[in-house]
Design an enzyme around this catalytic site. Structure first.
Site, PDB file in Angstrom:
ATOM      1  N   GLY A 270       0.776  -1.113   0.111  1.00 43.72           N
ATOM      2  CA  GLY A 270      -0.118   0.082  -0.203  1.00 43.72           C
ATOM      3  C   GLY A 270       0.656   1.357   0.095  1.00 43.72           C
ATOM      4  O   GLY A 270       1.607   1.505   0.944  1.00 43.72           O
TER       5      GLY A 270
ATOM      6  N   GLY B 269      -0.093   5.576  -0.527  1.00 46.17           N
ATOM      7  CA  GLY B 269      -0.873   6.436  -0.697  1.00 46.17           C
ATOM      8  C   GLY B 269      -2.341   5.923  -0.354  1.00 46.17           C
ATOM      9  O   GLY B 269      -3.503   7.040  -0.701  1.00 46.17           O
TER      10      GLY B 269
ATOM     11  N   CYS C 255      -3.151   9.938   4.434  1.00 46.46           N
ATOM     12  CA  CYS C 255      -2.020   9.973   3.271  1.00 46.46           C
ATOM     13  C   CYS C 255      -2.076  10.808   1.851  1.00 46.46           C
ATOM     14  O   CYS C 255      -3.431  10.686   1.399  1.00 46.46           O
ATOM     15  CB  CYS C 255      -1.301   8.656   3.075  1.00 46.46           C
ATOM     16  SG  CYS C 255       0.001   8.396   2.133  1.00 46.46           S
TER      17      CYS C 255
ATOM     18  N   GLY D   8      -3.846   0.198   4.511  1.00 46.20           N
ATOM     19  CA  GLY D   8      -4.549   1.485   3.857  1.00 46.20           C
ATOM     20  C   GLY D   8      -5.604   1.089   2.989  1.00 46.20           C
ATOM     21  O   GLY D   8      -5.780  -0.114   2.652  1.00 46.20           O
TER      22      GLY D   8
ATOM     23  N   ARG E  81      10.558   8.225   7.510  1.00 48.45           N
ATOM     24  CA  ARG E  81       9.714   7.603   6.554  1.00 48.45           C
ATOM     25  C   ARG E  81       9.394   7.798   5.219  1.00 48.45           C
ATOM     26  O   ARG E  81       9.237   7.094   4.320  1.00 48.45           O
ATOM     27  CB  ARG E  81       8.417   7.296   7.416  1.00 48.45           C
ATOM     28  CG  ARG E  81       7.172   6.785   6.809  1.00 48.45           C
ATOM     29  CD  ARG E  81       5.949   6.723   7.581  1.00 48.45           C
ATOM     30  NE  ARG E  81       4.807   6.345   6.939  1.00 48.45           N
ATOM     31  CZ  ARG E  81       4.309   5.084   6.750  1.00 48.45           C
ATOM     32  NH1 ARG E  81       5.124   4.112   7.059  1.00 48.45           N
ATOM     33  NH2 ARG E  81       3.203   4.829   5.986  1.00 48.45           N
TER      34      ARG E  81
ATOM     35  N   GLU F 214       3.576  14.645   3.223  1.00 47.09           N
ATOM     36  CA  GLU F 214       2.760  13.494   2.602  1.00 47.09           C
ATOM     37  C   GLU F 214       1.713  12.900   3.537  1.00 47.09           C
ATOM     38  O   GLU F 214       1.400  12.151   3.182  1.00 47.09           O
ATOM     39  CB  GLU F 214       3.914  12.281   2.276  1.00 47.09           C
ATOM     40  CG  GLU F 214       4.991  12.615   0.992  1.00 47.09           C
ATOM     41  CD  GLU F 214       5.741  11.470   0.646  1.00 47.09           C
ATOM     42  OE1 GLU F 214       5.179  10.462   0.403  1.00 47.09           O
ATOM     43  OE2 GLU F 214       7.010  11.641   0.677  1.00 47.09           O
TER      44      GLU F 214
ATOM     45  N   GLU G  11     -26.665   1.721  -5.760  1.00 46.71           N
ATOM     46  CA  GLU G  11     -27.629   0.789  -5.479  1.00 46.71           C
ATOM     47  C   GLU G  11     -27.467   0.048  -4.336  1.00 46.71           C
ATOM     48  O   GLU G  11     -28.454  -0.401  -3.393  1.00 46.71           O
ATOM     49  CB  GLU G  11     -27.917  -0.158  -6.749  1.00 46.71           C
ATOM     50  CG  GLU G  11     -28.800  -1.108  -6.736  1.00 46.71           C
ATOM     51  CD  GLU G  11     -28.788  -2.288  -7.734  1.00 46.71           C
ATOM     52  OE1 GLU G  11     -29.577  -2.117  -8.527  1.00 46.71           O
ATOM     53  OE2 GLU G  11     -27.781  -2.786  -7.673  1.00 46.71           O
TER      54      GLU G  11
END
Length: 503
Positions: A312, A314, A319, A359, A418, A431, A485
């Protein structure tokens, strides 16, 4: 020339599960949600198995010691955030490992010549109401007595009262020898109606304390995730910068598993980090890696020696990597692609590497979809940030109770490690965002409700285990009209009447 993917990538919201045959034994109470956390050879078992497929994200606003304890009680695991000093992260890990060990090393200790004020200060710092009195004020000194709230002076302002004048002396305590088994200690507690049972050696040195509350809690929490010493399992996040200093401290503190925390794990820096851990500790220290979004990234980290791999980029609610850098992939497509490569790797090598979907979870049914698509477990941030046990404060906004929630890529977290590729230069843009999420109450009630939905859906698919779900699931793409729906439509929902605006 650049490589182009002709098919658009998809999110979990664009898929539905088609029901399969539900046999008479397909009832939620029969569903087993256990799942492997770390890799294992074909025909063997993973050294660490989760009892539920949920782990909490490596984030300041999510995974502190209270979250780790609460989630371990339910059978999951937390990864204590690494965007803090090595000492404070190790202290959090240590606190989790010692919170319920059956035999607990006392962290609340005083000498007999100290005062009631010292007792109050220690109790406030540790949140423990049982304070051991030892000759030298250490956890393993000669036990002289105990101080509990029942020993407090009637006048609580008498803070200068000596501990020796208020404590229950050793001669009046019920104690047990260090050779006593936990079951025997619990029996003594039960028969003698005790709240705490000191465990001593032949020379009256305090070794441990066994607490009644731990026994009572274990009777309620049948799904606890514990090690061989009945201590809660806990993970910890690391980075690719100070791992040579951080990893030894976390291992010493008792971390059961580590995970490299990075927004983009397809990096030589992660290979270097894993290699250093393998060289120093062999396979004894378990370490996950990520995040990646395709089979090529998986293969790189698998060959590097990762024990599990996170998927994952983003997709998290806070994020903004995709809009800032144009990097990422729809979470459902990423899971499907990586799982295909993982299965191919397993066929080639006989090594099964669990993958974690990190995420993109908005609704509870997205959890079931992620598992059906092949994820072994799911990492959640926003979901857990809403709970009482997350480390952030509650605030009231427009009459609604909220909890703060911010990303590790936000300026508030200031965790640039990170969000770079290694080296000395750090990024100068965000980010992640700083936000609020609605307060949802205690973790236990919410996790139970979410997993009841997962179990019910699995039964609709004719599956009683996660591997069965992955082999039996029938998954279909849905159109935007189908999504509309699927919810309440063409009616005015009663609890939304104030939001109704005629077209």
């Amino acid at each position: 020339m650049a490589k182009y993917y002709n098919e658009p990538c998809h999110t979990f919201n664009e898929y539905l599960l088609i029901p399969g045959l539900s046999t008479v034994d397909c009832i939620p109470s029969n569903v087993n949600l256990s799942t492997p956390l770390v890799k294992f050879q074909k025909g063997q078992q993973s050294e660490i198995n989760l009892k539920i497929p949920l782990v909490s994200a490596i984030m300041q606003s999510v995974s502190g010691e209270k979250m780790a304890i609460a989630l371990a009680r339910e059978g999951g695991i937390s990864f204590i955030f690494g965007s803090q000093s090595i000492e404070s992260q190790a202290a959090m890990v240590h606190a989790v490992k010692n919170f319920k060990a059956g035999f607990v090393v006392s962290d609340s200790n005083v000498k007999p010549d100290q005062t009631f004020a010292d007792v109050l200060a220690i109790s406030q710092r540790t949140t423990h109401n049982t304070v051991a009195v030892t000759d030298d004020g250490t956890p393993h000194g000669v036990l002289l007595g105990l101080v509990t709230q029942r020993d407090y002076p009637i006048d609580l302002t008498q803070t200068e009262t000596k501990v020796s004048d208020m404590m229950t002396p050793f001669s009046k305590l019920v104690t047990a020898h260090q050779d006593t088994k936990l079951s025997e200690a619990n029996k003594i507690i039960w028969e003698k109606k005790l709240n705490a049972l000191p465990i001593i050696d032949d020379d009256q040195h305090l070794r441990y304390i066994v607490f009644r509350k731990d026994y009572d809690r274990s009777q309620v929490c049948h799904n606890e995730l514990v090690d061989s010493q009945k201590r809660y399992l806990v993970g910890a996040g690391i980075n690719t910068r100070d791992f040579r200093e951080r990893v030894p401290a976390l291992v010493e503190a008792g971390a059961d598993v580590l995970c490299i925390d990075s927004s983009d794990g397809f990096s030589e820096w992660q290979k270097i980090t894993i290699g250093w851990i393998r060289e120093k500790y062999g396979d004894k220290v378990k370490v996950g890696a990520g995040n990646i979004v395709d089979g090529e990234g998986f293969r790189y980290l698998a060959d590097a020696g990762a024990d599990f791999i996170k998927i994952g980029i983003g997709g998290g609610s806070i994020c903004i990597t995709r809009e800032q850098k144009g990097i990422g992939r729809g979470q459902a497509t990423a899971v499907i692609d990586v799982v295909a490569e993982r299965n191919k790797y397993f066929e080639e090598t006989g090594i099964y590497i669990p993958v974690c979907s990190d995420g993109g979870i908005v609704y509870d049914y997205h959890m079931t979809l992620a598992l059906a698509m092949g994820a072994d477990f799911i990492m959640l941030g926003r979901y857990f940030a809403r709970f009482e046990e997350s480390p952030t404060r509650k605030v009231t906004i427009n009459g609604s109770v909220m909890k703060e929630y911010w990303g590790e890529g936000s300026s508030r977290a200031r965790n640039w490690q990170r969000y770079d590729l290694g080296g000395k230069q750090k990024l100068s843009f965000e980010e992640g965002v700083d936000s609020y999420v609605p307060y949802a109450g205690k973790l236990k009630d919410n996790v139970e409700a979410s997993l009841n939905k997962v179990k019910s859906t699995m039964c609709n698919c004719g599956a009683l285990t996660i591997p069965q779900l992955q082999s039996k699931a029938k998954i279909t793409l849905v159109s935007s009209v189908s999504i509309v729906e699927g919810g309440a439509h063409d009616v005015i929902v009663k609890d939304r009447i104030n939001d109704y605006h005629p077209k």
